[in-house]
Design a protein around this motif. Structure first.
Motif, short mmCIF file in Angstrom:
data_model
loop_
_atom_site.label_atom_id
_atom_site.label_comp_id
_atom_site.label_asym_id
_atom_site.label_seq_id
_atom_site.Cartn_x
_atom_site.Cartn_y
_atom_site.Cartn_z
N ASN A 165 0.82 -1.21 0.00
CA ASN A 165 0.00 0.00 0.00
C ASN A 165 0.85 1.27 0.00
OD1 ASN A 165 -2.05 1.83 0.22
ND2 ASN A 165 -3.13 0.79 1.85
N TRP A 166 1.27 1.72 1.17
CA TRP A 166 2.02 2.97 1.17
C TRP A 166 3.42 2.76 0.61
CZ3 TRP A 166 -0.09 2.03 6.38
CH2 TRP A 166 0.71 1.24 7.18
N TYR A 167 4.01 3.86 0.19
CA TYR A 167 5.32 3.80 -0.45
C TYR A 167 6.15 5.00 -0.04
CZ TYR A 167 2.69 6.93 -3.54
OH TYR A 167 1.90 7.95 -4.02
N ALA A 168 7.46 4.87 -0.19
CA ALA A 168 8.39 5.93 0.20
C ALA A 168 8.79 6.76 -0.99
CB ALA A 168 9.63 5.32 0.85
N ALA A 169 8.74 8.06 -0.81
CA ALA A 169 9.23 9.01 -1.80
C ALA A 169 10.00 10.09 -1.07
CB ALA A 169 8.08 9.61 -2.60
N MET A 214 21.47 8.80 2.63
CA MET A 214 22.42 7.94 1.92
C MET A 214 23.34 7.22 2.90
SD MET A 214 23.51 6.71 -0.95
CE MET A 214 23.11 7.78 -2.36
N THR A 215 23.82 7.98 3.89
CA THR A 215 24.71 7.38 4.89
C THR A 215 24.00 6.28 5.67
OG1 THR A 215 25.93 9.46 5.12
CG2 THR A 215 26.15 7.86 6.90
N GLU A 216 22.76 6.54 6.06
CA GLU A 216 22.02 5.57 6.86
C GLU A 216 21.71 4.31 6.06
OE1 GLU A 216 20.02 5.43 10.84
OE2 GLU A 216 21.81 6.23 9.89
N VAL A 226 20.83 3.68 -5.35
CA VAL A 226 20.04 4.36 -4.32
C VAL A 226 19.72 5.79 -4.76
CG1 VAL A 226 20.04 5.16 -1.92
CG2 VAL A 226 21.03 2.94 -2.48
N ARG A 227 20.66 6.43 -5.44
CA ARG A 227 20.42 7.79 -5.92
C ARG A 227 19.21 7.88 -6.83
NH1 ARG A 227 24.08 11.96 -6.69
NH2 ARG A 227 22.32 12.89 -7.82
N VAL A 228 18.93 6.84 -7.58
CA VAL A 228 17.76 6.86 -8.46
C VAL A 228 16.50 7.05 -7.63
CG1 VAL A 228 16.38 5.57 -10.13
CG2 VAL A 228 18.88 5.44 -10.21
N TRP A 229 16.40 6.31 -6.51
CA TRP A 229 15.23 6.50 -5.64
C TRP A 229 15.23 7.90 -5.04
CZ3 TRP A 229 15.28 7.34 -0.28
CH2 TRP A 229 13.99 7.48 0.27
N LEU A 230 16.37 8.35 -4.53
CA LEU A 230 16.43 9.68 -3.93
C LEU A 230 16.04 10.77 -4.92
CD1 LEU A 230 19.69 9.62 -1.74
CD2 LEU A 230 17.39 10.18 -0.95
N ALA A 253 10.64 -0.26 0.36
CA ALA A 253 10.66 -1.36 -0.61
C ALA A 253 9.71 -1.08 -1.76
CB ALA A 253 10.31 -2.68 0.07
N CYS A 254 8.49 -0.67 -1.44
CA CYS A 254 7.53 -0.38 -2.49
C CYS A 254 7.90 0.88 -3.26
CB CYS A 254 6.12 -0.25 -1.89
SG CYS A 254 4.82 -0.11 -3.13
N GLY A 255 8.39 1.91 -2.54
CA GLY A 255 8.79 3.14 -3.22
C GLY A 255 9.91 2.91 -4.20
N ARG A 256 10.88 2.09 -3.81
CA ARG A 256 11.96 1.73 -4.73
C ARG A 256 11.40 1.00 -5.95
NH1 ARG A 256 15.55 -3.66 -4.55
NH2 ARG A 256 13.49 -4.44 -3.97
N THR A 257 10.50 0.06 -5.71
CA THR A 257 9.96 -0.75 -6.80
C THR A 257 9.21 0.12 -7.80
OG1 THR A 257 9.78 -2.71 -5.41
CG2 THR A 257 8.35 -2.61 -7.35
N LEU A 258 8.34 0.99 -7.32
CA LEU A 258 7.57 1.84 -8.23
C LEU A 258 8.47 2.80 -8.99
CD1 LEU A 258 4.51 2.70 -5.91
CD2 LEU A 258 4.70 0.87 -7.61
#
Length: 571
Positions: free
Chosen positions: A111-115, A134-136, A150-154, A550-555
């Motif tokens: 359902n929810w996702y990270a952006a 990024m560090t974390e 990871v930068r692609v998601w950021l 996980a979902c935010g990265r996937t989308l």
């Protein structure tokens, strides 16, 4: 049009399987507020694979075995979170594509996702600290990730949110940013990233309670596309070093060759439903897992197909483990054999959400063994060093007040958001003999199975924990004083816990354009991977204090892959 007596509309609005029905209720298997019963026994892998040789031999499908051949520009394998997002974008771009899915229904919706730094987050005054993020994330993975991935998601997840938000709005859903990051309340040194984005149906939405992936099926169908259900990936086609398509098998057992002139996108999920792969690649997770909340049909088939085609894979596992696998006293973590001979975890509950609450937790000797105010997977990994791989959570009659005080985040916040419902379910599991309830701590100790010296130590630990609460400082394991509670008000409760396995996050190595890499770290032309079939992003565990990552990265990666294939990528 009706098919097998069920209309497309009825299919989209209905629930195809237990895992999907959780999502339809907005109670994702990833973050379920309740403890639903598990699916049927976990299917075992194909006969040729074992824990010593989980990869098995690549199928050898001959030309004479091919029933028919399909031609397309883009082949998307898997109709889950990544596959359906990729399909939506491909439809909007007018690409010639096909989506194949091994099941007869779209897969489990997260359902929810990270952006990061969405317009909604910035409007709420919650920009992400990019350096710290990024560090974390690198620290969680011990540096074993690819920071350019990871930068692609950021960099691109904010645009993903805008894109998804517009589509969800058209179906009567409001998307919003969760501004509560709880940093002041929780008082820990962990970085609570402002990433969580939710969506809820408006009262007048005719699509209320419909999982996002089913909405996406409707979306592409309105544009003239469809999903080919009951078409399972058998192997990738590789010619002159490039992946040019795949061979799939339909529900009738017939082989179909699909040529894809512009690329194949693997979106087949991880290997959490494959005990042989789990035992071989993630034995530590198996040793402390008591329950499952994964999509049981994820057997790692896309990972295997990629490896057969020469791809590289992450060398470290990245299981997503939530501390919610409630079981009866005396049950150990790890696989047990089901009646049909397959392997499954012993718990009958998907997730007991209050298991995350940082109450006192003790091992079978009746003593604390770790700081309970930690991310989900830390306590269960610590329990892997304890007897049976399990531990016991103990709390008293003031538990609802403690839930509010603890103010946990992400999906564990459901406990404080819906306390009455959680309390009702708790009593249900008391009746079923999973959660123990007693008028005294002595009686509770007996019900929890503590005997002899273990009972003596348990009761002494309860006294010490009350003393820690009184002094306002945990001098045993240094838990934040904000997470301390007391054990003085009857009734008293206890429940044995292990991990609930959601998914695996280690997969095929990719670069920042979602292209799969071979063992020499060169691009395999024509092959892309997104979601949990892909790697390069997680290692060791899942950084749950980035809610929805996980979902935010996937989308985000689904959109990226399609844009790269279509020549629309801007970076």
């Amino acid at each position: 049009m009706k098919k097998n007596g069920i209309s497309r509309r009825e299919f989209l609005k209905g629930s195809a399987a237990g895992a999907v029905s959780l999502a339809a209720l907005g109670l994702l298997s990833a973050c379920g507020e309740s403890a639903e019963k598990q699916p049927a026994a976990t299917p075992t892998a194909k006969p040729e694979a074992t824990s010593e040789n989980w990869l098995g031999q690549q199928p050898q499908i001959q030309d004479g075995d091919i029933k028919e051949t399909w031609q397309t520009e883009v082949l998307i394998v898997g109709a889950g979170n990544g596959g359906m997002m990729a399909a939506v974008k491909a439809a909007d771009l007018g690409l010639d594509f096909r989506v194949v899915e091994q099941n007869s229904f779209v897969c489990d919706t997260r359902n929810w996702y990270a952006a990061a730094d969405s317009a909604d987050a910035l409007a709420a005054g919650k920009p992400i600290d990019r350096q710290r993020a990024m560090t974390e994330l690198s620290r969680y993975a011990s540096g074993k990730l690819d920071q350019s991935v990871v930068r692609v998601w950021l960099d691109e997840s904010a645009a993903m949110h805008d894109y998804v938000k517009a589509i969800m709005d058209s179906y009567g859903y409001d998307c919003y940013f969760e501004a509560d990051t709880g940093e002041v309340e929780e008082g820990t040194d962990y970085y609570h990233a402002p990433t969580q984005h939710n969506y809820n149906a408006r009262p007048d939405s005719e699509w209320a309670d419909t999982p996002r992936n089913k909405l996406f099926v409707d979306y592409i169908e309105k544009k003239g596309y469809h999903v080919d259900f009951e078409h399972a990936l058998i192997e990738l086609i590789k010619e002159n070093g490039a992946v040019t398509g795949a061979i799939v098998q339909n529900g009738s057992g017939e082989y179909i060759k699909i040529t894809a002139s512009k690329g194949v996108i693997l979106a087949t999920g991880g290997y959490e439903g494959n005990p042989e792969m789990m035992e071989a690649l993630s034995p530590l997770a198996v040793s402390c897992t008591t329950a499952s909340s994964y999509f049981a049909m994820n057997h790692g088939d896309g990972i295997k197909a990629g490896l057969w085609a020469g791809a590289d894979m992450d060398k470290e596992s990245a299981p997503m483990l939530f501390d919610r696998g409630a079981v009866a006293p005396g049950v150990n973590a790890g696989y047990v054999e089901a009646s049909n001979g397959s392997k499954q975890f012993p718990g009958t509950i998907y997730q007991w959400n209050p298991g995350t609450q940082p109450f006192m937790k003790v091992n079978r000797d009746g003593v604390r063994f770790a700081n309970e105010g930690c991310p989900y997977n830390d306590i269960v990994f610590a329990a892997a060093n304890q007897k049976g791989g399990v531990y016991c959570q103990v709390y008293d009659g003031d538990f609802q007040a403690d839930w509010q005080k603890f103010h946990t985040l992400g999906c564990s916040s459901l406990t404080r958001v819906m306390p009455e419902r959680m309390a009702e379910q708790m009593e249900k599991y008391v009746e079923e003999g999973i959660i123990m309830k007693a008028d005294t701590l002595d009686e509770l100790a007996d019900k929890l199975g503590f005997e002899g010296e273990a009972k003596v130590q348990f009761l002494a630990q309860c006294d010490r924990y009350n003393a820690i609460y009184d002094q306002g400082e945990d001098d045993e394991f240094f838990k934040s004083s904000h997470y301390l509670s007391q054990l003085r008000k009857a009734p008293f409760y206890g429940v044995w816990l292990g991990a609930s396995l959601l998914c695996t996050g280690d997969g095929l190595k990719i670069n920042n354009k979602m292209q799969v890499l071979d063992k020499e770290k060169n691009v395999i032309p024509g092959l892309y991977a997104i979601g949990n079939v892909s790697g390069s992003f997680f290692a060791n565990n899942y950084p749950e204090l980035f809610p929805g990552l996980a979902c935010g990265r996937t989308l985000t990666f689904a959109l990226k892959a399609v844009n790269v294939i279509a020549g629309e990528d801007q970076i």
